[in-house]
Write an enzyme that holds these catalytic residues in place. Sequence first.
Site, PDB file in Angstrom:
ATOM      1  N   SER A 152      20.702  18.658  40.913  1.00  0.00           N
ATOM      2  CA  SER A 152      22.146  18.536  41.074  1.00  0.00           C
ATOM      3  C   SER A 152      22.698  19.902  41.425  1.00  0.00           C
ATOM      4  O   SER A 152      22.096  20.932  41.101  1.00  0.00           O
ATOM      5  CB  SER A 152      22.769  18.042  39.761  1.00  0.00           C
ATOM      6  OG  SER A 152      24.156  18.330  39.701  1.00  0.00           O
ATOM      7  N   TYR A 164      22.585  19.641  30.821  1.00  0.00           N
ATOM      8  CA  TYR A 164      22.327  19.004  32.109  1.00  0.00           C
ATOM      9  C   TYR A 164      21.985  20.044  33.179  1.00  0.00           C
ATOM     10  O   TYR A 164      21.026  19.894  33.943  1.00  0.00           O
ATOM     11  CB  TYR A 164      23.565  18.196  32.511  1.00  0.00           C
ATOM     12  CG  TYR A 164      23.485  17.475  33.825  1.00  0.00           C
ATOM     13  CD1 TYR A 164      22.763  16.293  33.958  1.00  0.00           C
ATOM     14  CD2 TYR A 164      24.168  17.957  34.946  1.00  0.00           C
ATOM     15  CE1 TYR A 164      22.715  15.610  35.167  1.00  0.00           C
ATOM     16  CE2 TYR A 164      24.122  17.287  36.153  1.00  0.00           C
ATOM     17  CZ  TYR A 164      23.396  16.113  36.257  1.00  0.00           C
ATOM     18  OH  TYR A 164      23.361  15.450  37.456  1.00  0.00           O
ATOM     19  N   LYS A 168      18.480  20.460  35.221  1.00  0.00           N
ATOM     20  CA  LYS A 168      18.427  20.351  36.679  1.00  0.00           C
ATOM     21  C   LYS A 168      17.858  21.615  37.317  1.00  0.00           C
ATOM     22  O   LYS A 168      17.156  21.552  38.324  1.00  0.00           O
ATOM     23  CB  LYS A 168      19.820  20.045  37.234  1.00  0.00           C
ATOM     24  CG  LYS A 168      20.316  18.643  36.905  1.00  0.00           C
ATOM     25  CD  LYS A 168      19.323  17.570  37.313  1.00  0.00           C
ATOM     26  CE  LYS A 168      19.879  16.168  37.220  1.00  0.00           C
ATOM     27  NZ  LYS A 168      18.852  15.141  37.549  1.00  0.00           N
TER      28      LYS A 168
END
Length: 303
Positions: A152, A164, A168
């Site tokens: 991402s 997150y 990623k």
Amino acid sequence: MGDFLTGRVVAVTGAGRGIGRAVAKACADEGAEVVVNDHGVSVDGAEPRSEIAESVVQEITEAGGRVVAVADDISTMDGGQRVVDTALAHYGRLDGVVCAAGILRERMLFNMSEEEWDTVLATHLKGTFTVFRAAAAVMRAQRGGTLIGFTSGNHQGSVAQANYAAAKGGIISLVRSAALGLHKYGVTANAVAPVARTRMSANVPMELAEIGAPEDVAPLVVYLLSESARRQGVTGQVYTVAGPKIAVWAQPRELRSAYADGSWTPRQLADRLPGTVGQDPMPLLERLEEMSEAAARKDRPQA
């Protein structure tokens, strides 16, 4: 039905919804035999339901494709292995894996719990590793295959999703390591950083100027899984897809350097570093105030 992936076997995690579902269907439409994996959880990782994967199997089967479901949790080593074993048991080989499974636990770093950190890292980063690990052994033996991880733009950093963003960023390094370590065996590895309307993008507070649908992402993944991409030597890359836009991210490299006569002192660094080595500004830092205001208003323009 197309034929871009005819004769290939592809396993897709997170294939019950969103981008994973679009990728699984596109692979089947292009002639691949598909393993659909989805633990069937909600956005935060709760309430697993196996029928999520089964519903995609039904769609693909009704369209004339060959597909099988496996609802295992790929954050465990056994779960990742079963995805690969299912492909081998049903189709006798495995040519590509696409790791699109993911969850979110949004929290500021100073409030984030160990469970919120561990769960997100387990699903995204470890979940990519477990499948890559099992698939790499098979692909090494058959001297070919493709590994695709999903990252991402948040690998650049995130205000309220440090878990997150860390996962990623880790996936990008894992993909690059796989590309290097498996190159001599004919195995490629790449990452896709999509910008698409999904359950997870609905929580982004800022309006995304360039955003598409999950179906916009699928053609790139199909290409990366294909013999065409293998012949062209595409490996170790990170691509963004946002609607009609496709872009490639830069490889990490030094920008500027400076040398001391012997060892540096803190005073020398204070005097010389700003005007020589300097900084590489964070693109998101300039938008931080705007992003914070949007988050405080609980804006969800993608919802």
